[in-house]
Design an enzyme around this catalytic site. Structure first.
Site, PDB file in Angstrom:
ATOM      1  N   CYS A 113       0.815  -1.220   0.000  1.00  0.00           N
ATOM      2  CA  CYS A 113       0.000   0.000   0.000  1.00  0.00           C
ATOM      3  C   CYS A 113       0.845   1.265   0.000  1.00  0.00           C
ATOM      4  CB  CYS A 113      -0.956   0.002   1.189  1.00  0.00           C
ATOM      5  SG  CYS A 113      -2.111  -1.384   1.187  1.00  0.00           S
ATOM      6  N   HIS A 250      -3.251   7.324   2.076  1.00  0.00           N
ATOM      7  CA  HIS A 250      -3.660   6.013   1.581  1.00  0.00           C
ATOM      8  C   HIS A 250      -5.049   5.715   2.118  1.00  0.00           C
ATOM      9  CE1 HIS A 250      -4.009   1.839   0.761  1.00  0.00           C
ATOM     10  NE2 HIS A 250      -3.781   1.451   2.007  1.00  0.00           N
ATOM     11  N   ASN A 280     -10.049  -0.095  -0.299  1.00  0.00           N
ATOM     12  CA  ASN A 280      -8.590  -0.053  -0.249  1.00  0.00           C
ATOM     13  C   ASN A 280      -8.050  -0.617  -1.562  1.00  0.00           C
ATOM     14  OD1 ASN A 280      -5.858  -0.456   0.191  1.00  0.00           O
ATOM     15  ND2 ASN A 280      -6.104  -1.265   2.263  1.00  0.00           N
TER      16      ASN A 280
END
Length: 323
Positions: A113, A250, A280
């Protein structure tokens, strides 16, 4: 001195939208629970013919068009992805071929990520070092293909998509008023590698495997790690939270986003949030959020923008740039 300035941005999402209601029919969960715990209301899921490379290509073309450039004007492609089309060659090389490029360099980066932050930092180093004049930096993921769709703790969280920016070398004065990347702060700690991982790989199981996560452990470390690299960016540039026009985090979990902003003293109205729409999307989440906020006019030329991410490994990092 040379700065890496954002010339263009773009995004691409799969055609299919999967709502929380649809996930309710797959596993024992509810829309209310997912929204309350994560802030996610829907996510996009790649279908037949949609891959990390195809989504990355579409995002790259959008970024080039926005910049008024063609693939011939770019000499570097860096793709942040944990879901490559193939073990090798790199997804970046695949995208290079799709764009019709026969020059320059192309390679992938894998920091889960945090990948897009790592890729921007790397492209900036190439540009400042004279190895590149214009770079395509892409985050592209198809995490839906790593999910165990019977695991309600993970299958509700992730989605697919891609985003891209074009970074260009430009002369600057060397002050914090410059446009472009002002600093990058990168960290990792492999002692946490088993808290968020995929239980497969070519040299171990010979299979792709599925995503596994200790959610509470990730949440426990996230806010502290994120604020650490943001405060380091402030120190490196002589800026403060009051100087920030936009925080683009993020998009993992709304509670992590809100907690980080609160700890740093950044008002929520200065935080770009797309986790409700995208879920996500790992390395794609920051460029997708940048595209959303720049396209609708929130992020404007001259704005001071903080990017931050944390991912499996653990890896984490920040980039402070002036748009």
């Amino acid at each position: 001195m040379i700065r890496s300035v954002v010339r263009g941005f773009g995004a691409a999402l799969p055609k299919r939208v999967m709502t929380n209601k649809e996930i309710e029919s797959r596993v024992d969960t509810s829309d209310e629970w997912i929204v309350q715990r994560t802030g996610i209301r829907q996510r996009y899921i790649a279908g037949e013919g949609e891959t990390s490379a195809s989504l990355g290509e579409a995002a790259a073309r959008a970024a080039l068009e926005r910049a008024g450039l063609t693939p011939d004007d770019v000499d570097l492609i860096i793709v942040a992805t944990s879901t490559p089309d193939n073990t090798f060659p790199a997804t970046a090389v695949n995208i290079q071929n799709r764009l019709g490029m026969r020059h320059g360099a192309a390679f992938d980066m894998q920091a889960v990520c945090s990948g897009f932050v790592y890729a921007v930092a790397t492209a900036d180093a190439y540009i400042r070092g004279g190895l590149s004049k214009r770079a395509l930096v892409i985050g592209a993921e198809t995490f839906s293909r790593l999910l165990d769709w019977t695991d309600r703790t993970t299958c509700v969280l992730f989605g697919d998509g891609a985003g891209a920016i074009v970074l260009e070398a430009q002369e600057a004065a060397g002050t914090k008023a410059d446009r472009g990347v002002l600093t990058a702060q990168l960290r990792s700690d492999g002692a946490h590698r088993d808290k968020l991982y995929v239980d497969g790989g070519p040299s171990t199981t010979g299979t792709v495997g599925h995503l596994r996560m200790e959610g509470r452990e990730v949440f426990k470390h996230a806010v502290g790690m994120i604020t650490d690299v943001i405060e380091a960016a402030f120190e490196a540039t002589g800026t403060t939270a009051d100087d920030i026009d936009w925080l683009v985090p993020h998009q993992a979990n709304r509670r992590i986003i809100d907690g980080s902003a609160k700890k740093l003293g950044i008002p929520l109205e200065k935080v770009v949030v797309t986790v409700d729409l995208h879920g996500n999307t790992s390395a794609a989440s920051i460029p997708l959020a940048l595209d959303a906020a720049a396209s609708d006019g929130r992020i404007k030329k001259g704005d001071l923008v903080m990017l931050e991410a944390m991912g499996g490994g653990f890896t984490w990092g920040s980039v402070l740039l002036r748009w």
